[in-house]
Design an enzyme around this catalytic site. Structure first.
Site, mmCIF file in Angstrom:
data_model
loop_
_atom_site.group_PDB
_atom_site.id
_atom_site.type_symbol
_atom_site.label_atom_id
_atom_site.label_comp_id
_atom_site.label_asym_id
_atom_site.label_seq_id
_atom_site.Cartn_x
_atom_site.Cartn_y
_atom_site.Cartn_z
ATOM 1 N N SER A 1 0.791 -1.243 0.000
ATOM 2 C CA SER A 1 0.000 0.000 0.000
ATOM 3 C C SER A 1 0.817 1.283 0.000
ATOM 4 C CB SER A 1 -0.927 0.029 1.209
ATOM 5 O OG SER A 1 -2.058 -0.729 0.942
ATOM 6 N N LYS B 1 0.266 3.460 -2.867
ATOM 7 C CA LYS B 1 -0.921 4.326 -2.984
ATOM 8 C C LYS B 1 -0.563 5.816 -2.869
ATOM 9 C CE LYS B 1 -3.834 0.578 -1.382
ATOM 10 N NZ LYS B 1 -4.486 -0.120 -0.283
ATOM 11 N N TYR C 1 -3.713 -2.646 -10.239
ATOM 12 C CA TYR C 1 -3.585 -2.417 -8.795
ATOM 13 C C TYR C 1 -2.663 -3.479 -8.163
ATOM 14 C CZ TYR C 1 -4.881 -2.441 -3.870
ATOM 15 O OH TYR C 1 -4.834 -2.447 -2.491
ATOM 16 N N TYR D 1 -3.980 3.102 7.830
ATOM 17 C CA TYR D 1 -5.212 2.335 8.041
ATOM 18 C C TYR D 1 -6.047 2.973 9.157
ATOM 19 C CZ TYR D 1 -2.062 -0.822 5.595
ATOM 20 O OH TYR D 1 -1.155 -1.355 4.731
ATOM 21 N N VAL E 1 1.232 -3.625 3.872
ATOM 22 C CA VAL E 1 1.251 -4.912 4.582
ATOM 23 C C VAL E 1 2.525 -5.721 4.322
ATOM 24 C CG1 VAL E 1 -1.260 -5.106 4.837
ATOM 25 C CG2 VAL E 1 -0.127 -6.116 2.843
#
Ligand code: GLU
Length: 303
Positions: A63, A66, A188, A239, A257
């Protein structure tokens, strides 16, 4: 600043936490990573890079990608993306479906999976190949032409990607994806599978500490856009633990992660820490402890 001494002190302090937590299991290819790895790197705005431990060992960015896809979309498309994705903390796990239904297919922010799928969809429309654009961007920003996708991780994630597929189909039903669901998912997963080291990520994220400027002085983002990405990282980057991260570390940060966390000290440096053991909310246990200790020692939180 003696970064070497500082990072060594941080590494000594967090040693008892290394290996704590659980390596991500839901992507089988990540489950085999050694939980005892630990590395940390700092890239100063002046171009100096310092690291200790496993700081040059590549890991799965997951992530953390992102933050970079958001940067690319803001750079190429300005503020339009905010019509399709919000910028409020979600308070829910990163792959939650519940909120998406309440909020009519508009994800809370670009750093939960649903929001990142929308950003990837936009990048796909803008470039025709979102994941290759991302890989090339990261190669250029990190100065490492050898960066690559980890095919095993991408395949593993695709095979076990029912939850992300559900999120994508759900948004498609609200008209919030322009490209086919399978295309968006594929790009993705590829972007998440890119392997980078702490060194690569700290250097690549340098523009966030330089108010949008690259290391060579050329402009990637306006100061306003860099500020916006840092703001979303602070409020949504870790998160449903973003509050705790702000409390303990007090910096914009984006975790993945794979066990990495990138944190930004605007005007000063970009940090990246990696240790694969995750807490219950998906953040690296030793990584959080390291950043916590770093800002305690230096007093360099944004607060
Ligand atoms: N590729 C992972 C997923 O979609 C990213 C999760 C993460 O790092 O937060 O589940």
């Amino acid at each position: 600043m003696d970064y070497q001494g500082l990072l060594e002190e941080v590494a000594t302090h967090v040693a008892p936490h290394i290996g704590q937590g659980e390596v991500a299991q839901y992507i089988p290819a990540l489950a085999s990573v050694d939980p005892r790895r630990f590395g940390i790197a700092v890239a100063d705005v002046d171009g100096t890079v310092t690291g200790v431990g496993d700081w040059e060992v590549p890991f799965s960015v997951q992530s953390i990608s992102k933050a970079f896809s958001l940067a690319l979309v803001l750079e190429q498309d300005g503020e339009r993306i905010w019509r399709r994705v919000g910028r409020e903390p979600s308070g829910n796990p990163f792959n939650s479906l519940v909120q998406l239904e309440y909020e009519n297919g508009i994800p809370r922010n670009p750093f939960i999976n649903a929001g990142a799928l929308v950003v990837t969809d936009r990048l796909q429309t803008l470039t025709g190949d979102a994941s290759t654009t991302m890989l090339e961007f990261l190669r250029a920003e990190s100065g490492n032409p050898d960066l690559a996708f980890d095919q095993a991780v991408a395949a593993s994630e695709s095979e076990h990607g029912d939850r992300n597929a559900a999120l994508a189909h759900f948004m498609a039903s609200y008209g919030n994806l322009d490209n086919p669901v399978t295309t968006v998912l594929e790009h993705y997963f590829w972007q998440c599978s890119i392997e980078m080291s702490c060194r690569d990520l700290a250097v690549a994220g340098g523009f966030l500490a330089r108010h949008g400027l690259r290391a060579d002085g050329s402009r990637l983002l306006s100061p306003r856009q860099a500020k916006r990405i840092n703001a979303v990282m602070l409020t949504c980057g870790t998160y449903d633990a973003a509050g705790d991260f702000a409390y303990r570390v007090g910096l914009p940060g984006k975790s993945g992660v794979g066990g990495g966390i990138v944190a930004v000290i605007p005007g000063r440096c970009t940090l990246c820490v990696w240790s694969p053991g995750l807490d219950a909310r998906g953040n690296s246990v030793a990584g959080m402890a390291a950043l916590d200790h770093f800002t305690t020692l230096t007093g360099w939180s944004v607060f």
